[in-house]
Motif scaffolding. Structure first.
Motif, PDB file in Angstrom:
ATOM      1  N   ASP A 140       0.836  -1.196   0.000  1.00  0.00           N
ATOM      2  CA  ASP A 140       0.000   0.000   0.000  1.00  0.00           C
ATOM      3  C   ASP A 140       0.872   1.248   0.000  1.00  0.00           C
ATOM      4  N   THR A 344      -2.842   5.961  -6.764  1.00  0.00           N
ATOM      5  CA  THR A 344      -3.502   5.012  -7.648  1.00  0.00           C
ATOM      6  C   THR A 344      -3.598   3.682  -6.919  1.00  0.00           C
ATOM      7  N   SER A 345      -4.603   2.916  -7.252  1.00  0.00           N
ATOM      8  CA  SER A 345      -4.855   1.644  -6.586  1.00  0.00           C
ATOM      9  C   SER A 345      -3.647   0.708  -6.686  1.00  0.00           C
ATOM     10  N   ALA A 346      -3.256   0.147  -5.549  1.00  0.00           N
ATOM     11  CA  ALA A 346      -2.056  -0.697  -5.509  1.00  0.00           C
ATOM     12  C   ALA A 346      -2.190  -1.979  -6.337  1.00  0.00           C
ATOM     13  N   PRO A 347      -3.282  -2.752  -6.203  1.00  0.00           N
ATOM     14  CA  PRO A 347      -3.338  -4.027  -6.941  1.00  0.00           C
ATOM     15  C   PRO A 347      -3.229  -3.850  -8.454  1.00  0.00           C
ATOM     16  N   VAL A 348      -3.817  -2.781  -8.986  1.00  0.00           N
ATOM     17  CA  VAL A 348      -3.756  -2.631 -10.441  1.00  0.00           C
ATOM     18  C   VAL A 348      -2.377  -2.182 -10.896  1.00  0.00           C
TER      19      VAL A 348
ATOM     20  N   GLY B 318      -4.679   0.301   0.329  1.00  0.00           N
ATOM     21  CA  GLY B 318      -4.150   0.625  -0.989  1.00  0.00           C
ATOM     22  C   GLY B 318      -5.124   0.503  -2.141  1.00  0.00           C
ATOM     23  N   PHE B 319      -6.385   0.117  -1.855  1.00  0.00           N
ATOM     24  CA  PHE B 319      -7.341  -0.049  -2.949  1.00  0.00           C
ATOM     25  C   PHE B 319      -7.832   1.293  -3.465  1.00  0.00           C
ATOM     26  N   ARG B 320      -7.858   2.276  -2.579  1.00  0.00           N
ATOM     27  CA  ARG B 320      -8.364   3.594  -2.936  1.00  0.00           C
ATOM     28  C   ARG B 320      -9.821   3.510  -3.386  1.00  0.00           C
TER      29      ARG B 320
END
Lengths: 469, 469
Positions: A140, A344-348, B318-320
């Motif tokens: 994150d 920005t979103s971590a997983p993507v 971290g998903f935002r």
């Protein structure tokens, strides 16, 4: 006169005399050498000259095809060189049109993305699964601005492959190119500043100006040549301009790309006036030729170019991952990002870093480019067959947009309204300018596979246009 | 006088006379009934009254514990009721502090998120894998604003479980609560407008005002009672205010929650002056008591409250992904979102929709609340043991922040600088206000597990403070 120029002039004359009609193939290069007795190199140079002048378009399967007379398309544009807009007011109009097109039943020629079946969703999903398995909570923080380090290195390497020297630390990962563009613009302007945009231009630029209370200075742009540098210089001389937002490759909506020479002169001119260039380059992977076009950023030795791009048009639409190579503004942009969306979103980010480390992307891009070229050519032919003859259908060798100009008195927003009630969407010219000068134009998404229903929709468009004529 | 009030007064007196020292347990309720001969209900009412007045804090394991004298904390705040700031300038300061704290080696008491080990990353990853397996390209469009439909329905149901009636269509999914708050503020203001903020308040509010060129009207807020409604009314009477940005539950940085009655009166007052309430409610799941506190939105029958929240503090950082229940402004907010970030990432929306459809979330939340309560209490005790006695350590029954006030002449930004060079981060009071009135305060993240290194860091903080005294 060089031999290839002579040959090109000959062919030009033949086109004007209807020896070669619009939409037909020129003789293949080999055939041309037999016919003319000239070398292959000379024939090729002649064809490329014709292409650069807009007389023919190259098509990997069909060779060189006679283009519609772009000179006429250009003539259709009122020569309003500069236009001032104190307060941009376009967002509601754009929103309503985009919303109306969201129904599943709509044949969406107004859509801004490639057709969904062009994306390699399965491969990307595999990377998503792989990323999901290894995400830890520490990611994150690691993926906070400027963004995932691996991803920034991969992007820097892709620049390097073009000979463009970008340090990973000047790259900031954003929520798609749109956030990159917005943050870039915000980082170099304050409310009330003048910003130069092309006319016509991507409506997102106008929305961004509206949102940030900036004043728009629209500079007329040519359907095949792009912005006129003389007009641009006049704009810079007469206004206190802070930034210039341009698309340099496969411009939305017109489709042209600036030549390298023009990009170089553009950067030099802006440097001279100390004006930042917000370079919107989201279609740069969608070239049909042999090499990826350079960004204007390649000619910038002073850090005034903020080069924005994304994966949304070339890989996956819904991830919302883009970036800006922001030069000296990188830190400032991170600061604005931290107070607007944070990150920005971590997983993507991790997913893209995974996917781009495979060889899938280049393979996919090659396929995508070929498909887009085929589809666009097909849609172009369908439009030429089914729309009335006095409708100008522009063509360009990249991306997936076709710009259509109706006779000057016909209103494309009216056409849009009639079409949408038939579940057909187009993007009317009014979306792309602060003036009314493109009211007779519209943009077509030519990435759609020419299924029966797409063909019927184009026929229907032709009928609706005839009703309006 | 009611019996429970009498009992409460008695205990108050005992606390003042040091019969019960700060940090020690009061007799259990059962024990109290034996001692006083009063009913369990009376004893409970007395304890709750004491809690509401800030004399004790409730703690699920330890029962009721004597709180530090909050009256003194309150007295430490200069009584500057209103403060005008024409141009907020805080972002660079905040950015530098957050950047300096990002090193892995830092014991990060300045961090705004719960400690990473509190998130159920494995469960969320499983949902991510499930989502990844079923994503199709059509999801891209489906998850465009207002956002994933299933997710919006789940959020609406969570409101409904509290008796708050929110239609899924007034919910807009955003890139974390921060984008929700920013879009909300932008949707109801234009540059130069007055916006009321608390003093002290979440620095993100100040950054947002800075970014949007809004003028800040800071209203003093009380460490346990929250904003003074009389001061608020004065502000509304004397200024043309467009919006009011408040945290209603477990306020950052002070930790208080407004009572339901105060929330009701707040909404009524703002309705009267036709001022929007941007309600920042990101900690609402982190209550220690039996029930989730209501949002001010629950008392809004006119659509003036824009209720913003997220999953970033309760589930995954971290998903935002956040949202706003925006009432009448929902469409306007989508319009601004479409021109700034376009949309939230599709895979993470789908992942949350999947995760929240399981029973994991409630189970996780129960565990998270218990852990946060334990950890915060432990950090509070450590601070009280290791910081000098004239340092005021605030406490509140929810969230994970502890607000610390040094003696008035000691500068917490100086303390921050000394601490960060020892790899210890705190959030100095200057981050939370446009004025200098909290220069002697700082915010501690109390979600950190009290490991040896955390204990050492607190000891070290105590030493540094002694150096400054």
């Amino acid at each position: 006169m060089a031999k290839y120029v002579e040959l090109a002039n000959q062919i030009k004359e033949q086109i004007q005399n209807n020896v070669w009609q619009v939409g037909t193939k020129l003789p293949s290069l080999r055939k041309q050498t037999e016919l003319s007795g000239l070398s292959l190199m000379t024939a090729m140079n002649a064809y490329q000259l014709l292409e650069s002048q807009g007389w023919v378009v190259s098509h990997s399967r069909s060779g060189y095809v006679v283009a519609p007379p772009v000179q006429d398309v250009a003539a259709l544009f009122p020569k309003q060189h500069l236009h001032e807009t104190e307060s941009v007011d376009i967002n509601d109009f754009v929103f309503d049109i985009l919303q109306a097109s969201r129904k599943n039943t709509v044949t969406n020629f107004g859509f801004a993305y490639p057709e969904a079946n062009l994306y390699p969703q399965n491969q990307v999903n595999k990377s998503l699964v792989r990323a999901a398995r290894k995400i830890t909570t520490s990611h994150d923080l690691d993926n906070f601005p400027p963004g995932n380090e691996t991803l920034r290195h991969i992007i820097a390497k892709r620049y390097a492959a073009q000979g463009v020297n970008i340090h990973p630390d000047e790259i900031v990962i954003t929520a798609g190119a749109l956030e990159a563009l917005n943050l870039s613009l915000q980082s170099v302007t304050k409310a009330g500043d003048w910003v130069i945009v092309e006319s016509p231009c991507f409506y997102g630029a106008l929305q961004s100006l509206e949102r940030l209370n900036l004043r728009a200075l629209s500079v007329n742009t040519h359907p095949t040549e792009g912005i006129d540098l003389k007009d641009l210089e006049t704009a810079l001389q007469t206004h206190q301009v802070k930034a210039c937002w341009l698309m340099t490759n496969f411009q939305n909506p017109l489709g042209f790309s600036l030549s390298d020479d023009k990009k170089r002169r553009l950067v030099k001119l802006l440097q001279q006036y100390n004006v930042y260039l917000i370079e919107d380059d989201v279609y740069n992977e969608l070239y049909y030729g042999a090499t990826k076009p350079l960004p204007a950023k390649a000619f910038d030795d002073s850090g005034i170019v903020l080069h924005c791009a994304s994966f949304s048009k070339s890989l996956v639409a819904g991830f919302r991952i883009g970036w800006v190579a922001a030069g000296s503004r990188a830190l400032q942009i991170q600061k604005i990002q931290l107070m607007s969306t944070l990150s920005t979103s971590a997983p993507v980010q991790l997913t893209l870093a995974d996917y781009l480390s495979t060889r899938h992307y280049e393979r996919h891009l090659r396929l995508l480019r070929r498909k887009l070229e085929q589809r666009k050519f097909q849609i172009w032919q369908l439009l030429r067959s089914h729309l009335p003859k006095d409708v100008q259908v522009n063509y360009s060798s990249g991306g997936y947009f076709i710009w259509v100009a109706l006779p000057a008195h016909v209103n494309a927003t009216e056409l849009y309204k009639m079409a949408i009630s038939d579940d057909i969407s187009i993007a009317p010219g009014e979306m792309f300018a602060t003036t009314q000068q493109f009211q007779h134009c519209f943009r077509m998404n030519a990435s759609l596979q020419a299924t029966d229903s797409v063909v019927r929709a184009i026929e229907r468009l032709g009928m609706l246009i005839r009703q309006l004529l």
